[in-house]
Design a protein around this motif. Sequence first.
Motif, PDB file in Angstrom:
ATOM      1  N   GLY A 123      78.937  50.210  -0.398  1.00 35.55           N
ATOM      2  CA  GLY A 123      80.134  50.157  -0.911  1.00 35.55           C
ATOM      3  C   GLY A 123      80.967  50.407   0.293  1.00 35.55           C
ATOM      4  N   HIS A 180      73.294  40.125   2.243  1.00 33.20           N
ATOM      5  CA  HIS A 180      74.727  39.199   1.926  1.00 33.20           C
ATOM      6  C   HIS A 180      73.828  37.825   2.146  1.00 33.20           C
ATOM      7  N   SER A 200      76.689  43.017  -4.444  1.00 36.27           N
ATOM      8  CA  SER A 200      76.577  43.968  -3.809  1.00 36.27           C
ATOM      9  C   SER A 200      75.561  45.048  -4.559  1.00 36.27           C
TER      10      SER A 200
HETATM   11  P1  ADP Z   1      77.545  47.213   1.026  1.00 43.10           P
HETATM   12  O1  ADP Z   1      77.361  48.379   1.062  1.00 43.10           O
HETATM   13  O2  ADP Z   1      78.640  46.776  -0.423  1.00 43.10           O
HETATM   14  O3  ADP Z   1      77.709  46.147   1.589  1.00 43.10           O
HETATM   15  P2  ADP Z   1      79.734  47.371   3.037  1.00 43.10           P
HETATM   16  O4  ADP Z   1      81.193  47.722   3.027  1.00 43.10           O
HETATM   17  O5  ADP Z   1      79.189  46.824   3.919  1.00 43.10           O
HETATM   18  O6  ADP Z   1      78.900  47.526   1.695  1.00 43.10           O
HETATM   19  O7  ADP Z   1      80.134  46.021   2.746  1.00 43.10           O
HETATM   20  C1  ADP Z   1      81.505  45.152   1.707  1.00 43.10           C
HETATM   21  C2  ADP Z   1      81.260  44.263   1.583  1.00 43.10           C
HETATM   22  O8  ADP Z   1      81.433  42.678   2.352  1.00 43.10           O
HETATM   23  C3  ADP Z   1      79.903  43.441   0.584  1.00 43.10           C
HETATM   24  O9  ADP Z   1      79.524  44.358  -0.299  1.00 43.10           O
HETATM   25  C4  ADP Z   1      79.793  41.757   0.492  1.00 43.10           C
HETATM   26  O10 ADP Z   1      80.155  41.509  -0.845  1.00 43.10           O
HETATM   27  C5  ADP Z   1      80.229  41.546   1.376  1.00 43.10           C
HETATM   28  N1  ADP Z   1      80.111  41.305   2.907  1.00 43.10           N
HETATM   29  C6  ADP Z   1      79.542  42.323   4.420  1.00 43.10           C
HETATM   30  N2  ADP Z   1      78.718  41.851   5.177  1.00 43.10           N
HETATM   31  C7  ADP Z   1      78.830  40.644   4.374  1.00 43.10           C
HETATM   32  C8  ADP Z   1      77.782  39.051   5.282  1.00 43.10           C
HETATM   33  N3  ADP Z   1      77.500  38.941   5.778  1.00 43.10           N
HETATM   34  N4  ADP Z   1      77.516  38.349   4.331  1.00 43.10           N
HETATM   35  C9  ADP Z   1      78.736  37.657   2.778  1.00 43.10           C
HETATM   36  N5  ADP Z   1      79.250  38.874   2.575  1.00 43.10           N
HETATM   37  C10 ADP Z   1      78.985  39.993   3.506  1.00 43.10           C
END
Ligand code: ADP
Length: 450
Positions: free
Chosen positions: A390, A334, A383
């Motif tokens: 997610g 991300h 994402s």
């Molecule tokens: P994903 O598989 O989409 O990464 P997660 O549950 O791990 O799903 O994360 C949920 C959401 O949180 C991500 O889709 C992203 O939008 C946001 N996110 C997670 N980590 C970061 C980060 N380090 N920087 C920016 N956004 C983040």
Amino acid sequence: MRRGSVYELGWIVALALAAVVLIAMGLGWAEAVLLMLCLLLARHAWHLVRLARLIRSQHRLVPPFPKGIWGDIYRAIGQYQQRGRKGRKRQVRFFRRFREAANSVPDALVVLDKNRRIEWANPAAQVLMDLAWPRDEGKALFEVFEHPELADYISAGEYARPLELAPAHNRSIMLSIRVAPFGERKKQRLVVGRDITKIFHLNLIRRDFVANASHELRTPLTVITGFLETLADSAQTPSNHRRPLTLMQHQAERMRSIIEDLLTLSRLEMDEHASDIAPVDVPNELEQIVADAIALSGGQHRFSLDIDSDLLLLGKDSELRSAFSNLLFNAVKHTPPDSHIQLVWAHTPSGPIFLVEDDGPGIEREHIPRLTERFYRVDEARSRASGGTGLGLAIVKHVLSRHDARLAVASEPGQGSTFTCHFPLGSALSAAQIEHHAQAWAPSALGSAG
Ligand code: ADP
């Protein structure tokens, strides 16, 4: 001037006149004044003794009252008594209403004294906890409502999370027990038992459905992926089919990741606490996780590490590996190329922390509380494009909760994000401690953590 005071003045004038008459009749003036004063004092003493007796016998002071200052005193005390009676009646009415309300609450309510003995319980406590008031008044709670977990829970004094249990007298119901300390120095406790049978079963159905559906989807997907691979490798596949085939392979891979994450979540939901915990060599685990993150980044991110190589953690290695890699891979997925990612594994006065900080795009404040929800993404399209399911942060939250740890997220748009896992103090171990307790843990435990 008040009526009583006028009356009293009248008395004094009358006695003074009587004294003058007595002096005129030949009595010495000192004797005459003394005699009158004695009469005055005797009258006051009589009223004083009478009033003391009436108050002692809790007599209600009602009219007719004596005249003069004593009448005023009687009246004032009578009014004070009346106010007190009204106040007490109000209290009794309030107490009765409060008890009626408490009795009509569908949750079990039990009041414990400072020795954890039952003081009061509402009727719902009989159905839900097999505990009746006044029958069980004065008995120890654990004597009447036997449950090993409840005794530990109440003794631990940590009531932030409710305790869920099936009571021994009726295994078909599920209770959520909450404890609220109150009273002097918070020594008394209110125990609230809520019937969560329906929601518990619904949760079980949901969990089993997700687990079964994911499991059932796994086999057909494996077949589809196999055929896609064969077609992609085959020289007979027409060239105009190659791109759709690659896309299909890509989507099948995404589907596989989602299914694997859903199965992981289902497994994590099975138990509230991680089982088979053992010392986990976190520094060693992180070496591999960082190598994978560097590979995922393809050399496009800058990493800096601050790892306490002597700090180990009591926990479940596979779960911790999954949580830590999700956080680190998120920082890679991300954030744009050339972002800086800092990883910290350190001991703090409140316990070990695992922290991943990046200087990427950051997250708007309103999204932060929802990040650990399943399938919640700040930017759906981005994402998906980055290969996210997610479910990563939902997995992290579950893993941490099973280790009595918590996740803190700090982020500002344009300022990057920091994800910190706070572990309890008691879960930290040093290499020296491991050696010392080598007997206590299975020899394979450390090996599997590495
Ligand atoms: P994903 O598989 O989409 O990464 P997660 O549950 O791990 O799903 O994360 C949920 C959401 O949180 C991500 O889709 C992203 O939008 C946001 N996110 C997670 N980590 C970061 C980060 N380090 N920087 C920016 N956004 C983040």
